[in-house]
Structure formats: C-alpha cells, structure tokens
Enzyme design. Structure first.
Site, short mmCIF file in Angstrom:
data_model
loop_
_atom_site.label_atom_id
_atom_site.label_comp_id
_atom_site.label_asym_id
_atom_site.label_seq_id
_atom_site.Cartn_x
_atom_site.Cartn_y
_atom_site.Cartn_z
N SER A 95 0.49 -1.32 0.30
CA SER A 95 0.07 0.13 -0.23
C SER A 95 1.04 1.12 -0.19
O SER A 95 0.30 2.59 -0.67
CB SER A 95 -1.06 0.20 1.17
OG SER A 95 -0.40 0.58 2.47
N LYS A 138 -7.32 4.08 8.40
CA LYS A 138 -5.94 5.19 7.93
C LYS A 138 -6.39 6.49 8.01
O LYS A 138 -5.88 7.37 8.32
CB LYS A 138 -5.43 4.88 6.62
CG LYS A 138 -4.70 3.25 6.00
CD LYS A 138 -4.41 2.78 5.13
CE LYS A 138 -3.67 2.14 5.20
NZ LYS A 138 -3.76 1.01 3.67
CA LIG Z 1 1.30 4.61 2.01
#
Ligand SMILES: [Ca+2]
Ligand SMILES: [Ca+2]
Ligand SMILES: [Ca+2]
Ligand SMILES: [Ca+2]
Ligand SMILES: [Ca+2]
Ligand SMILES: [Ca+2]
Ligand SMILES: [Ca+2]
Ligand SMILES: [Ca+2]
Ligand SMILES: [Ca+2]
Ligand SMILES: [Ca+2]
Ligand SMILES: [Ca+2]
Ligand SMILES: [Ca+2]
Lengths: 198, 198, 198, 198, 198, 198
Positions: A95, A138
């Site tokens: 990611s 996140k």
């Molecule tokens: Ca990232």
C-alpha cells in the site's frame, strides 16, 4: 500522538497511510540521492512486498523518464536510498506504492510535495493504482495527524462512503485510477529550497 | 562495572546508550577508514535494523557532504568499517542512529568528539532525530559510566521529566530535533592527534 | 468484482488465469523496459517456480530472437522488469508461463496484445506448451472478468469438455501445443500507441 | 592430550586459548597469503562473531599499516586466508581477536611469533583489548599444552588473582589494554625462515 | 498418459527416467543457448543435487571440449539455460546426470539425439557413469512412454536381470561405464534442422 | 560391493576413506580444470566443513606453488571443479582434506597418483596433517576395496595399533605429520596419459 504531518521542505519526503494490528498510522517515505552508479538502497525494517514496491516505483520512473521530465542520465550517476522510519516497527504490504512513487518523482525533479497531503495505494507497472485495505483506520490516523487531503484509488471510494460523515469533516479526497494522476496532484511545480542540480 | 566513558582521542569513537533485557548500558560506536573503493563493513553482532542505521548514516553523509565540509571524492577512495563492541552481545534496534552518524562525521572530518558525552536517538533520511525507548535505564547507565552530557530527541524530554531529580544531578541534557544539531553539539572543531589527511 | 479485463493499450500487459485456494481469478502480467545492461527484475510476491517461468520466457525469447523479429542487441541495452499485481497475494506455479512469454514478446516488439483474451499454460525451453490444473475455476473467473477468448494447452481440451456447455457460452477456445501458436494468436501486428523505438 | 604448543616456524601461526562446553583448550590461528586482489577467506567452522573478529583484525591492520611497518600496496596484491583448525568443532565468540590480529601482523611482516606464548582477548577498531570469559579453564589448558607466557586483557587480571597460585606456576602473564602492546609482546623482530618478499 | 516420448527435432532435448514417490516417469532435459558471457541458468524446481549434476555436466564438457569436437571459445560467447519441465513437481537426485550431459553435448554440437531413447545414470568428473536406483519403476515408465532403447550404468545390469522378461519386451539396453559411451550411443552425427552456427 | 579401487589414469582422481553412520566406505575426490578466471566450483552434496577443506587445499597450493613446482600463472587462467561422487549421499567433515590436497596437486602437475592407495586426514594452512575419527571402519572399507597402502596422520597410529593384526594383513601404512609427506608418497613423477599443457 507522536506522528504528525510535517512540512515537506525536503525533496523526497511524502506522507503515507499505514494500517497495523494496533490501528491506522501515518508514515513517511524518505528518499535521497548520493553520487554513485545507480544502486538502490532500501531500509526501514521492510518486508519483501514493501521492498518490491520500491523497485516497482523506481523501474516505472526509469521506464517513463520522459513523462516525468527527468533526464535519464541521472539514473546512472546517483545512488538512491529509500527509507521508511521507524526502524523498530516491521512493515510490509503493497500500500505504500503511490507514496514511494511520489517520493522518487519529487526526488528526481527536486520539486516540493503538496503540503498536508497523505496517500495510500498499490502501484503497477502498467501505470494503474490499485485499491488497498484498512481505509477506515487510515482515515482516522490521517485526521489525528492533521492531514487535509488524501489520495486514494477510485476503487476505495466505496470504503469512504461507508464512513460516518463526521469523521470525514475537513478532509478532501482525490480518487485516482492512474499513477500519473497521483503525481499531478501530489508533486508541485515549485523546486525545494537548495534544490540539487542533477 | 566494566563500561566506563573513555577519552575520545581517536576519530570515529562515540559513546551511545543502549537498553537491554538486563538494564541500560553504554556502548561505543567505532569506525575506521582504509584505502579502498567505498565498501561499507559493519560488525559487532548486529541485527538487521541496527545495520540499517549504519547504512542510513553513511548515505545521509554522502548526500549532504557539503554541509559537513567533506570532500565527496573521499567516499570512493576509502572503505569504511563500523564496529560495535562487544561481539558476544547481540544488538539491534534503531537507537544508535545518532551515535553512528556522529562517528562517521568525526571519522570523515578527523575531528574530535566532545568528551564525557553520550547520545541515543533514531535518525532519518530527512535529517530528523526520532525518540527512542528505555530512557530511564539508559540515564542510569550513563551516570554509572561518568557521562556528563547527553543528547536526546526533543520528544524524549518528557521521559526525563518523569525521572527523580536526584538521578539527574551532574547531567546536562541537549534536546534536539535535527541531525545537524547533534553534529553541532557532538563534533568539536579540533582535529584528532595524527589526523589522517583524506 | 474487482478484477475485470482491461484494454491492453500498453505493451507487455497480458491477462492470465490463476487458481487459488479461494477459486479462480484473472491476473495481469506486466513488463517494462528501462535503459540498462540486460538485468531481469521480477516482482509480485512470487514463489520460486513462478520466477523460473519468467526466466524461461526471457531466455527462450533471447535464444529465438530471429523467430520473433527482435534485434538481439536490444537485450543488452535494456533492463526488463516483470511484475504480477497484486503484491499482497503470494503466487506460485508454472501456469503463468504462456502469459509471461506473451508479455515479453509484446514488450520487445511493442505490439498490442489481442483484446479480451486470457491464457494459462506452462512453457518449456523446447517451445512446447504444457497443460495446467484448475481449468474449471479459471474459466469461471474468465467469464466473470468478461474475457472472450482463451488460450489453453491441447492437453487441457478434455478439461473443457467436462464443463457444462452453459458455462462456456460466449467463450472461444484456442488449443495449442507450441509456444509459437500462442504468440500468433495473442500478439497482433499493430504497434501500441507511443511505441518505444528499441 | 592432542593439542600441544608447536614451534612457530611459519609466519601467521599463533596460539590462542578457547573455552568450550567441555573445558579449556588451545587453538591455532593460521593465515597465509596467495597472489590475488585482496580477498579475505575465513574457514574453520566459525560462527558469525568469530568471522567478524577476522574482519576487524584485517581492517584494523589496513587502517594502521604505517604503525605496523606494512606497505599498504600489499593488501591489493594478495588474498588472505585465515583458518582455525579443527574443522569438526564449531567455534564462535570474540575472544580470538588478539590471536587473529597477531597472526595477520606476523603474516604481513613475515616475522616470527614469540615461542611458548598464547593469548585470548577481544579486539576493537579503536585499538583496545577487551576482557573475555573462561579464564580459569583457558589457563589450565595452556599449562597442559606447555605454554609459558600468556597475554590477557588488564581487565582479566582479577580472574587470574582468583586462581590458586599452584596452578599458575611456570606461567608469565602480560596484561594489556591496547592492541599495540599485544603486537609488541607477541611478534618478534626476527623474520621467519624463507620469508616471503611482499 | 501425459508423458510420451517426443521426436527430438530440437538440439538439447533428451529423455530421462525419473523415480518419484508415485512411481517411475519420463522427464525431458531441455537446454538452449543465448548470446551472453558464459552464464549457466538452471530451472525446473530442482534440488541442490540435481543442480549440481548440471554444473558437473557443463564443467566436464568445458574440460573435455576437444573430445567432443567443441570449439572452447563458444563457452564465453553464450549463456546456457537448462530446464526440466514440469515446474510444479520438485525434483532432485543425481540420476539425470547422463541426460544433462547428453543434452549439453547435443546443444553445443547442434546434433540430433537418437530417437526413442531414454537414459538414467549419475555422472562424475572422471568420466564414469554410476548406477542409480528405481530401475524397475523407470523401465515401466519408459515402456508406457514408447521408449525403444535405454542407456544404463553397467552396474545397473543386475537390476534389469531381476525384472520379468515380459516387461522388457521391445526394449534394447545399452550398459555403459563411461560417459563417452553415452555420447557415442545417444548423440547422432546428423545436425538438427536450422542448426545454430556457433 | 560397489566401491572398488579404480586405476587412477586420470589426473585429479584420488581415493579417500569415509566414515558414515552405516560404516566405513571409500570415496573418490575428482577435480578438473577448464579455461577460466580462477573460479573454484565444489559439488557432491557436501556440507560446510568439507567445502572448507577444498578451499584450504586450494589456497595452500596457491600459497606454496613453488614447493609443488606449479607455475602460479595457471591459477588465473583456469577454473577448478572439485567433485565428490555419489551425489545422493550427503557428506561432511574435515577428513577428506589430504585427499583433496592430493587431487589438486595431481591436477595442477598432471602427474599420476600412486595406485592402490587411499588416505584420510585433516589439513591445515600451516602444512600439518591432523588426526581424524572412524579409523577402524575406514580400514575395513579400504580392504574390501582392495586398497594396498594407506596414508594416515601420525596421531592416528595408535588407532591402528588397537586393530587386530589379521585385519591389517596386506595393508601398508604411511604415518605422516606434514602435508608435504602426503604429496611425496601419493603423487608420482609420471605424467598422466594425454597430460594437459598448463
Ligand atoms: Ca501508503
Ligand atoms: Ca508511528
Ligand atoms: Ca557492556
Ligand atoms: Ca545509542
Ligand atoms: Ca485478484
Ligand atoms: Ca496464467
Ligand atoms: Ca582441540
Ligand atoms: Ca583466543
Ligand atoms: Ca510427468
Ligand atoms: Ca535421468
Ligand atoms: Ca559408496
Ligand atoms: Ca578422506
């Protein structure tokens, strides 16, 4: 409370979003150049997949140097070092791909990264951005760190739509499908102070 | 009672603070140069993260050679060896970063490190110093070793404020956020005796 | 619902069929060229056998450059990077061989891959295509992804004949025994847009 | 009863003291030069820390070639091989450091090592000798092997003072803090027979 | 029923006999040349001992190039890739030695391998063929695959004599002690079609 | 009953004695030269210590080329491959040292090894032969293999004296302390047939 957004006065420093067993967090991707012969150093207690992201970002930029306005001779004259603090924490997964890509484009162009911006997304060699997991955690970490704008894969839009409006207040989202969009949004046209002449 | 502060008559020797399962301790980072082609040797029974700290310190110095007044041609003409005694003890973690950085700057400038000084802190490629753990144990070890001054990350100030005043008597603390501050405090302007002409 | 067939506007991107513990799936093989000295980079969280497929494909093309109309000088002037998204999923096995071969031929000729096409099959150095497992699951995944044509090894024909007609509607099958047939079917004579001059 | 002191007629052969699960023993460090380009070979079923000792000794000598009267050009023209018999016994730990250092200085100067001498101690890059464990067992082994003189770290003096006088009869101890003292005591000014012209 | 003997129209393709936990099987050793600098690539999910067989075959041919009528300059101008399909099956052991040797001699001479022939046997650097296990299972597999002739080590003759006559009908056996005999029997004097000019 | 002594018509082939869990056995050390740049290949399913023996033998010969009448230029112009059949059997330990040394001296001088001779013993860089274990089992295996003469370390004499006279009939023993004695006994002054001109 330790990890806050910092002003990106230095080329190659970009804020990413990570998802660990203890929740979301921000992380910094840092990269620097030193005179050399094109070696790529990767540190930060990273697993195999995250190291691969760095290789993918680097090779993608080399293959598309023109698009990014980078003189390809540069690649043979410098070594690149990519680091992800904090060394005590093992990190892995794809990611951070967009973050590494942005870091390297900023580094090789010596241009500033947009401020108060964070991002998360997998990258591919064909120039696509792929969706990633842990979006809710996140986003919460991004808010805590005073991030204002976030770049996500278009396929992660549905994850944002499932989050309560309240949590999203003060955040602007950029949904992208292509890596070129990431660079357009994230890398400004302003050179960093004391930009290196490459 | 074995580990005491020693006078740093030799370039590249710096005192760090370590935290192990049996409490705090001081450790020495040592580095030397030999004629070569820029290889980096790292020994001392070190784990992956501590070896990465050495790489980060080395690459940071290469990338910022001007700032440190180092002629970059030197990097290609010498091999660097960084060692952390004592070989029987496995060591790991990012907290020797500032110590390794200081060791290498002292080595490449052949300047003396300030005496009676110890330090602990993680380093990053963007020039920041990050906080580390085990501060209380490290401070006790520093006192036992007759250290007078200690460099810590600004974010570790709160750890010191939690320690009883008595334990801190005779110690001066330098709280820093940037790696340049570490070098300003730790590396003197005096050349070591028999300084190598690099 | 994430993995759909995408138009192959870019050289080196080919759709393969994979069979995992949770059923069939499509996957993309991506490859790019960058100026270099003939290094081969392979990423995508791949196991040993899948990496070997990439080596086999590359060496087969080098050994038969004439057949494919490729100037062999190219191999020394570029690095090749082969990637298989998605990095979070470990992948292994020989069944992506034909897909990797097709990707590299498209890359080195800068010709478009036929659209709506997927494939699965092991490759050998003598130019044969070998049968692979999981055919039923792979076919279902291909349909979900809107694939129209599929290349399989002749020895996998019997696996298709065991599948209910209904599931096969809208799919055209190409059964092959030789790697040259794969390339004839899969790689068109049309250059990709902005084809690199190699 | 197998391991006895042998006359050191050959450059590079030095007697060390080891401490294993079955008691103390003497061991030999052997090193030879062959025409080459500066490679360092290390054998003898050694663990990571003992191999590091060899690297430290080698790099220390390279960095301080002048001190030892060694022409630094030699390092590029020869390969060095360090071996520790007996191959069936795994060996590790830092305590052979002084022995390896002495072996290499004898090798590069082609000077005889003092006879009936053994030693044990860790070495550092800053030129210090550090104390090691198992002193009592090592001393007993030295006597059995007819050693007459022993070099130890000053910090190991207390371990000797705890041993009954009787066991020490016939042994002379040299307590050192610096690696230069080891060389002064151990390496004579006499060239070995058939000394190589380096 | 998948593995049948195939006509060996291509240089470097030789049929071997393997013995696995599920019985005997035939396997193909394939090798190809590409312009290069003498690298040796080995693939096919092979264990350490089987990879060593490839190295032994290659080095034996290099050391005895004259005997085989091979111009030794060729070894520096090409890379060799040896592959053993099928990648999904792990393979190990020394018994493919003769098959690898034959493959490489055929490759470097561009001569056809005798048809309907299979072989099994370990090779040595002194040019001997050594006996291997699983002979009965291998013979049954050879018959199923329509092999007509088989090369075995002389020391494996006794294993054949223990097999019922019926099973051996239609098979001719060549018992050898030296690697030169293998090549005499297996590699014809006819060049393959489109033989490479090496 | 498979392993018998063979006439050593080929340079580099020497008979050693091995001791495994199923008793003693003979083994062959084989070595060959091919045009190259000094690489050392070691095969035969060997463990770390046995590989180290090969390195020690090679480096000892390089360091003492004069003594053996070998032109040192040869070392840079050839690759050496050392192999120990039989690949299916894992092998380790230092006892093949003398055998490897003899193999390489025979190889580089292209002189015949004495016939009906076997040997076992560890080698060191200072030129000594060290005793090894399993002597009784090794002697029995030597007799079964029709060996007539055996080289052992002087320190293994006592092991022979413990064996019943009957078992030793027909065997001549050579007890040695130095590696030069091994070569004097084992390597004849007769060149092998078709000796290579090095
Ligand atoms: Ca990232
Ligand atoms: Ca954090
Ligand atoms: Ca300590
Ligand atoms: Ca520290
Ligand atoms: Ca998928
Ligand atoms: Ca596939
Ligand atoms: Ca011993
Ligand atoms: Ca010692
Ligand atoms: Ca099969
Ligand atoms: Ca075989
Ligand atoms: Ca045997
Ligand atoms: Ca032996």
């Amino acid at each position: 409370e330790r990890d806050k957004y910092e002003n990106n006065d230095v080329a190659g420093v970009v804020t990413g979003l990570a998802w660990t067993s203890v929740g979301g967090d921000i992380l910094f991707i840092e990269s620097i150049l030193s005179k050399g012969k094109g070696a790529l150093n990767i540190t930060g207690n990273l697993g195999k997949v995250m190291k691969e992201s760095a290789t993918i970002a680097m090779e993608y930029i080399k293959s598309n140097a023109d698009t990014f306005g980078i003189n390809p001779d540069v690649f043979d004259k410098y070594n690149v070092h990519i680091h992800v603090p904090e060394g005590a924490t093992p990190k892995d997964g794809p990611s951070a791909g967009v973050t590494m890509l942005t870091s390297l484009v900023s580094l090789f162009t010596q241009r500033k990264v947009k401020k108060s911006l964070a991002m998360t997304g997998e990258i591919t060699l064909r120039g696509k951005v792929l969706p990633v997991g842990g979006i809710k955690e996140k986003i919460l970490a991004a808010k805590r760190a005073r991030i204002k704008e976030i770049i996500l894969c278009e396929d992660n839009r549905k994850d944002i739509e499932e989050i309560k409006e309240d949590y999203l207040k003060g955040l602007t989202f950029h949904y992208v499908t292509d890596m070129s969009e990431v660079i357009d949004i994230a890398v400004t046209n302003t050179k960093v102070k004391n930009a290196k002449k490459l």
